[in-house]
Scaffold this motif. Structure first.
Motif, PDB file in Angstrom:
ATOM      1  N   MET A   1     -95.900 -35.589  17.860  1.00 53.11           N
ATOM      2  CA  MET A   1     -97.113 -35.391  17.012  1.00 53.11           C
ATOM      3  C   MET A   1     -98.235 -36.896  17.654  1.00 53.11           C
ATOM      4  O   MET A   1     -97.851 -37.865  17.387  1.00 53.11           O
ATOM      5  CB  MET A   1     -96.908 -35.877  15.780  1.00 53.11           C
ATOM      6  CG  MET A   1     -95.944 -34.557  14.936  1.00 53.11           C
ATOM      7  SD  MET A   1     -97.070 -33.138  14.989  1.00 53.11           S
ATOM      8  CE  MET A   1     -98.369 -33.206  13.911  1.00 53.11           C
TER       9      MET A   1
ATOM     10  N   ASP B   1    -101.013 -32.499  22.333  1.00 53.80           N
ATOM     11  CA  ASP B   1     -99.680 -32.765  21.533  1.00 53.80           C
ATOM     12  C   ASP B   1     -98.411 -32.969  22.348  1.00 53.80           C
ATOM     13  O   ASP B   1     -98.439 -32.688  23.702  1.00 53.80           O
ATOM     14  CB  ASP B   1     -99.128 -32.128  20.241  1.00 53.80           C
ATOM     15  CG  ASP B   1     -98.999 -30.362  20.765  1.00 53.80           C
ATOM     16  OD1 ASP B   1     -98.569 -30.217  21.778  1.00 53.80           O
ATOM     17  OD2 ASP B   1     -99.062 -29.624  19.717  1.00 53.80           O
TER      18      ASP B   1
ATOM     19  N   THR C   1     -89.166 -37.147  17.288  1.00 52.80           N
ATOM     20  CA  THR C   1     -89.717 -36.327  16.297  1.00 52.80           C
ATOM     21  C   THR C   1     -89.616 -37.015  14.717  1.00 52.80           C
ATOM     22  O   THR C   1     -88.700 -37.631  14.698  1.00 52.80           O
ATOM     23  CB  THR C   1     -89.089 -34.825  16.098  1.00 52.80           C
ATOM     24  OG1 THR C   1     -87.953 -35.158  15.606  1.00 52.80           O
ATOM     25  CG2 THR C   1     -88.800 -34.325  17.699  1.00 52.80           C
TER      26      THR C   1
ATOM     27  N   GLU D   1     -89.960 -32.150  11.142  1.00 51.46           N
ATOM     28  CA  GLU D   1     -90.467 -31.081  12.170  1.00 51.46           C
ATOM     29  C   GLU D   1     -89.370 -30.400  12.748  1.00 51.46           C
ATOM     30  O   GLU D   1     -89.336 -30.392  14.038  1.00 51.46           O
ATOM     31  CB  GLU D   1     -91.098 -32.210  13.174  1.00 51.46           C
ATOM     32  CG  GLU D   1     -92.436 -33.149  12.895  1.00 51.46           C
ATOM     33  CD  GLU D   1     -92.935 -34.103  13.714  1.00 51.46           C
ATOM     34  OE1 GLU D   1     -92.229 -34.099  14.891  1.00 51.46           O
ATOM     35  OE2 GLU D   1     -93.911 -34.665  13.547  1.00 51.46           O
TER      36      GLU D   1
ATOM     37  N   ASP E   1     -90.912 -27.864  15.094  1.00 53.70           N
ATOM     38  CA  ASP E   1     -91.223 -28.288  16.631  1.00 53.70           C
ATOM     39  C   ASP E   1     -90.019 -28.830  17.277  1.00 53.70           C
ATOM     40  O   ASP E   1     -90.007 -28.381  18.441  1.00 53.70           O
ATOM     41  CB  ASP E   1     -92.059 -29.803  16.348  1.00 53.70           C
ATOM     42  CG  ASP E   1     -93.422 -29.271  15.594  1.00 53.70           C
ATOM     43  OD1 ASP E   1     -94.013 -28.220  15.945  1.00 53.70           O
ATOM     44  OD2 ASP E   1     -93.932 -30.213  15.276  1.00 53.70           O
TER      45      ASP E   1
END
Length: 248
Positions: free
Chosen positions: A58, A63, A83, A87, A90
């Motif tokens: 992020m 990104d 992370t 997330e 992601d």
């Protein structure tokens, strides 16, 4: 490459995390370059290629997932994602793209160092006497004119051209070459390729197979080597031998 020469690019927009972490890694003997954004990281990459990238997902602007795709597909640089705890999606996408590992914030710096060393060993960027291959296990894999160099992690096609593959693609191909003509289900492949917590990322293997097919198949839509077995997984449909051994 010795650990003291290992170059790490740390990409994170959080200065309060990035600077202390960079200082800690330098005390561990790593050469660390900092970047506060993906754009800054791309500028650093113009001047050289690090041995590994630590990448926050992020960030404002481009990104981390977008930059991760570039690092894996265009530069073949081992990458560990950093992370936030919430997330999960992601993290899954990152592994599908080809990231080598991830670590959830907040994390223990000693664990990060252990992950770095593990990824670098898998990528063959640093030596580890304790993990030297047994006699004969360093022989290259040969199949249908292709050659996979085990020591250098290099793949060459039947014409002798080198084909760029990521660390994840190398591990997946080697799993297939170690088990030719055997049906390998997704759980087993994920355990071989991703290891820890692989069961959480069952979509990752299909994406990695698709990328690998584009590298080694004449027609990735009608694969000759990596065949899909309905309800079973995948099978590598070619005879494989190790260099220095007679063909079967």
């Amino acid at each position: 490459m010795t650990e003291s020469a290992t170059a790490i690019l740390l990409v994170d927009d959080e200065e309060m995390l990035r600077e202390p972490l960079a200082a800690y890694l330098r005390r561990q003997g790593f050469a660390v370059t900092e970047a506060a954004s993906a754009a800054a990281a791309r500028s650093v990459l113009v001047d050289g290629t690090p041995d590994l990238v630590l990448l926050d997902i992020m960030m404002p602007g481009e990104d981390g997932l977008s930059l991760c795709r570039h690092l894996v597909e265009a530069r073949n640089i081992p990458t560990i994602l950093l992370t936030a705890r919430g997330e999960a999606t992601d993290r899954i996408i990152g592994l599908e793209i080809g990231a080598d590992d991830y670590l959830v914030k907040p994390f223990e710096p000693r664990e990060l160092v252990a992950r770095i060393r593990s990824v670098l060993r898998r990528a063959n960027r640093i030596p580890d006497a304790a993990e030297q291959a047994p006699a004969g296990e360093d022989r290259d894999y040969l199949f249908e004119g292709w050659r996979l160099d085990v020591l250098k992690h290099r793949l060459t096609d039947p014409d002798g051209a080198m084909i760029s593959i990521s660390t994840a693609e190398y591990r997946l191909l080697r799993a297939f070459l170690d088990h030719p003509r055997q049906v390998l289900d997704r759980d087993r492949l994920l355990d071989m390729v991703q290891g820890r917590e692989a069961h959480l990322f069952d979509r990752a293997v299909d994406n990695q197979v698709s990328r690998l097919r584009r590298k080694i198949e004449a027609d990735s839509r009608n694969p000759e080597f990596i065949q899909t077995v309905r309800g079973g997984g995948y099978r590598f449909a070619a005879d494989v031998r190790r260099a220095g051994t007679e063909a079967p």
